[in-house]
Design a protein around this motif. Structure first.
Motif, PDB file in Angstrom:
ATOM      1  N   TRP A 115      27.462  23.526  12.313  1.00 34.57           N
ATOM      2  CA  TRP A 115      26.742  22.318  12.729  1.00 34.57           C
ATOM      3  C   TRP A 115      25.366  22.677  13.288  1.00 34.57           C
ATOM      4  O   TRP A 115      24.355  22.053  12.905  1.00 34.57           O
ATOM      5  CB  TRP A 115      27.553  21.556  13.775  1.00 34.57           C
ATOM      6  CG  TRP A 115      26.948  20.232  14.125  1.00 34.57           C
ATOM      7  CD1 TRP A 115      25.941  19.987  15.028  1.00 34.57           C
ATOM      8  CD2 TRP A 115      27.268  18.963  13.550  1.00 34.57           C
ATOM      9  NE1 TRP A 115      25.630  18.656  15.051  1.00 34.57           N
ATOM     10  CE2 TRP A 115      26.429  18.009  14.157  1.00 34.57           C
ATOM     11  CE3 TRP A 115      28.201  18.550  12.591  1.00 34.57           C
ATOM     12  CZ2 TRP A 115      26.482  16.650  13.833  1.00 34.57           C
ATOM     13  CZ3 TRP A 115      28.249  17.201  12.269  1.00 34.57           C
ATOM     14  CH2 TRP A 115      27.405  16.272  12.883  1.00 34.57           C
ATOM     15  N   GLN A 116      25.316  23.637  14.178  1.00 31.44           N
ATOM     16  CA  GLN A 116      24.073  23.955  14.878  1.00 31.44           C
ATOM     17  C   GLN A 116      22.998  24.516  13.945  1.00 31.44           C
ATOM     18  O   GLN A 116      21.828  24.162  14.050  1.00 31.44           O
ATOM     19  CB  GLN A 116      24.355  24.961  16.013  1.00 31.44           C
ATOM     20  CG  GLN A 116      25.231  24.410  17.122  1.00 31.44           C
ATOM     21  CD  GLN A 116      24.533  23.322  17.916  1.00 31.44           C
ATOM     22  OE1 GLN A 116      23.328  23.360  18.124  1.00 31.44           O
ATOM     23  NE2 GLN A 116      25.300  22.329  18.358  1.00 31.44           N
ATOM     24  N   LEU A 120      22.353  20.292  11.747  1.00 38.33           N
ATOM     25  CA  LEU A 120      21.326  19.709  12.607  1.00 38.33           C
ATOM     26  C   LEU A 120      19.955  19.635  11.936  1.00 38.33           C
ATOM     27  O   LEU A 120      19.257  18.618  12.079  1.00 38.33           O
ATOM     28  CB  LEU A 120      21.220  20.489  13.930  1.00 38.33           C
ATOM     29  CG  LEU A 120      22.178  20.076  15.040  1.00 38.33           C
ATOM     30  CD1 LEU A 120      21.875  20.862  16.316  1.00 38.33           C
ATOM     31  CD2 LEU A 120      22.093  18.581  15.318  1.00 38.33           C
ATOM     32  N   PRO A 121      19.537  20.676  11.197  1.00 34.40           N
ATOM     33  CA  PRO A 121      18.232  20.553  10.526  1.00 34.40           C
ATOM     34  C   PRO A 121      18.172  19.382   9.546  1.00 34.40           C
ATOM     35  O   PRO A 121      17.130  18.738   9.398  1.00 34.40           O
ATOM     36  CB  PRO A 121      18.090  21.898   9.798  1.00 34.40           C
ATOM     37  CG  PRO A 121      18.911  22.845  10.605  1.00 34.40           C
ATOM     38  CD  PRO A 121      20.092  22.034  11.064  1.00 34.40           C
ATOM     39  N   LEU A 123      19.836  16.591   9.861  1.00 33.99           N
ATOM     40  CA  LEU A 123      19.937  15.347  10.613  1.00 33.99           C
ATOM     41  C   LEU A 123      18.746  15.117  11.520  1.00 33.99           C
ATOM     42  O   LEU A 123      18.630  14.058  12.146  1.00 33.99           O
ATOM     43  CB  LEU A 123      21.227  15.359  11.450  1.00 33.99           C
ATOM     44  CG  LEU A 123      22.528  15.534  10.662  1.00 33.99           C
ATOM     45  CD1 LEU A 123      23.712  15.645  11.621  1.00 33.99           C
ATOM     46  CD2 LEU A 123      22.732  14.381   9.695  1.00 33.99           C
ATOM     47  N   SER A 124      17.867  16.078  11.601  1.00 33.82           N
ATOM     48  CA  SER A 124      16.695  15.970  12.461  1.00 33.82           C
ATOM     49  C   SER A 124      15.722  14.920  11.943  1.00 33.82           C
ATOM     50  O   SER A 124      15.596  14.712  10.733  1.00 33.82           O
ATOM     51  CB  SER A 124      15.977  17.318  12.524  1.00 33.82           C
ATOM     52  OG  SER A 124      14.675  17.184  13.057  1.00 33.82           O
ATOM     53  N   PRO A 125      15.009  14.230  12.859  1.00 35.91           N
ATOM     54  CA  PRO A 125      13.970  13.283  12.407  1.00 35.91           C
ATOM     55  C   PRO A 125      12.892  13.962  11.564  1.00 35.91           C
ATOM     56  O   PRO A 125      12.172  13.303  10.826  1.00 35.91           O
ATOM     57  CB  PRO A 125      13.389  12.767  13.730  1.00 35.91           C
ATOM     58  CG  PRO A 125      14.472  12.963  14.728  1.00 35.91           C
ATOM     59  CD  PRO A 125      15.171  14.229  14.317  1.00 35.91           C
ATOM     60  N   ARG A 126      12.790  15.293  11.688  1.00 37.81           N
ATOM     61  CA  ARG A 126      11.791  16.028  10.925  1.00 37.81           C
ATOM     62  C   ARG A 126      12.274  16.413   9.529  1.00 37.81           C
ATOM     63  O   ARG A 126      11.528  16.953   8.734  1.00 37.81           O
ATOM     64  CB  ARG A 126      11.365  17.290  11.689  1.00 37.81           C
ATOM     65  CG  ARG A 126      10.628  16.986  12.989  1.00 37.81           C
ATOM     66  CD  ARG A 126      10.222  18.268  13.700  1.00 37.81           C
ATOM     67  NE  ARG A 126       9.425  17.965  14.865  1.00 37.81           N
ATOM     68  CZ  ARG A 126       8.098  17.801  14.864  1.00 37.81           C
ATOM     69  NH1 ARG A 126       7.435  17.914  13.728  1.00 37.81           N
ATOM     70  NH2 ARG A 126       7.446  17.531  15.963  1.00 37.81           N
ATOM     71  N   ALA A 127      13.537  16.153   9.243  1.00 40.53           N
ATOM     72  CA  ALA A 127      14.058  16.494   7.911  1.00 40.53           C
ATOM     73  C   ALA A 127      13.541  15.505   6.869  1.00 40.53           C
ATOM     74  O   ALA A 127      13.332  14.327   7.166  1.00 40.53           O
ATOM     75  CB  ALA A 127      15.583  16.471   7.938  1.00 40.53           C
ATOM     76  N   GLU A 183       8.886  22.258   8.747  1.00 37.04           N
ATOM     77  CA  GLU A 183       8.171  21.158   9.393  1.00 37.04           C
ATOM     78  C   GLU A 183       7.596  20.212   8.339  1.00 37.04           C
ATOM     79  O   GLU A 183       6.388  20.210   8.083  1.00 37.04           O
ATOM     80  CB  GLU A 183       7.041  21.693  10.282  1.00 37.04           C
ATOM     81  CG  GLU A 183       7.520  22.506  11.465  1.00 37.04           C
ATOM     82  CD  GLU A 183       8.167  21.641  12.519  1.00 37.04           C
ATOM     83  OE1 GLU A 183       7.891  20.424  12.545  1.00 37.04           O
ATOM     84  OE2 GLU A 183       8.948  22.167  13.326  1.00 37.04           O
TER      85      GLU A 183
END
Length: 302
Positions: A115-116, A120-121, A123-127, A183
């Motif tokens: 998950w970590q 998470l990458p 699910l990030s707003p930056r994905a 990014e």
């Protein structure tokens, strides 16, 4: 888990009205043979991740403020809670193989390394909201093969297929996280605000589509002017709120035609159409046939 045809019905809160898999195995694989369905579904979003291979035809995918074309043999990946839509470009319909899965299927618990480091990458707003998978690019081709592997494992349902599905989707996640930019370009604050407004107005229309709705009424649901409502819809999903409402009402009518024995006139009224002639005209425009013909086709399977 048998393969099923995918629907796009959404609940009053705007998410799809579909359980993708089960609590024990949160994944569903769909066979979408959309040759006679007209507009497949309105704009929608869901918590799950979605991976798709186009097996026939050519489609236009719109998600996260971007629009691109995907041909047979290629595919795409949609992130969690990303507003998206798919439409036919070839005129003859298209066929998809889609896998919709909750992140925990691959990631496990939130304190796990899976998950970590890998979920998470994504699910990030930056994905990236959406990723086009072109088979000419090696890692994207491997991603397509992983989607196909998960889909066919679900289709065959051989002993241990749940491990095969999870392993294939784990490979997909690995390819995406390994090769996507760390990014990616972030949408502007204005674009993010517009999308949240669109989702709120869609929720409002989902809850009140049976009533008389005007642009002014829809705009008031999020405390903006009618002109700002029109601008927001056009900028975000390239249509008007009334056109979206027509699609939504026809979608709801199609579900009732297929699943109930109610009179066509009663279904029209229940779905917000006050005039039968207008209902028939609108239904034919979006579905390519009359409501009665649609019901007959659904019941005979032809």
């Amino acid at each position: 888990m048998a393969l099923v045809s995918c629907g796009c019905a959404a609940d009053p809160h705007g998410w799809e009205l579909i359980d993708h898999g089960t609590a024990l195995f949160p994944v569903a694989c769909y066979r979408d043979d959309l040759y006679l369905e007209g507009v497949p579904c309105p704009w929608h979003w869901h918590d799950e991740l979605e991976a798709v291979v186009v097996s026939q035809g050519e489609v236009e995918v719109a998600a996260g403020g971007e629009t691109f074309t995907v041909s047979a043999g290629d595919g795409f990946f949609i992130g969690s809670r990303v507003l998206h839509n798919i439409r036919d470009l070839g005129g003859g319909g298209f066929r998809l193989r889609s896998v919709v899965f909750h992140p925990r299927l691959v990631g496990g618990s939130v304190d796990s390394v899976f998950w970590q480091e890998y979920l998470l990458p994504l699910l990030s707003p930056r994905a990236p909201a959406c990723v086009r998978l072109d088979r000419r690019v090696p890692w994207r081709r491997e991603s397509l093969e992983a989607i196909e592997s998960a889909w066919h494992s679900a289709e065959r349902e051989m002993p241990g297929f749940v491990f095969q599905v999870r392993a294939a989707l784990s490979e997909l996640v690995f390819q995406l996280v390994t090769h996507l930019p760390v990014e990616p370009r972030l949408p502007s604050e204005k674009a993010l605000r517009d999308e949240e407004r669109i989702k709120a107005m869609m929720r409002f229309m989902q809850a009140h589509y049976t009533r008389e709705l005007t642009v002014a009424y829809i705009a008031a649901s999020v405390s903006i002017s009618p002109s700002e409502c029109l601008r927001c819809f056009h900028a975000t999903i390239g249509t008007t709120p009334i056109q979206y409402l027509r699609q939504l009402r026809v979608q709801k009518a199609a579900e009732l035609l297929a699943d109930t024995d109610w009179k066509v006139s009663d279904i029209a009224e229940r779905c917000g159409f006050r005039e039968m002639s207008y209902f028939t005209k609108t239904f034919r425009e979006l579905k390519g046939c009359t409501p009665s013909a649609y019901r007959e086709r659904k019941r005979t399977g032809r």
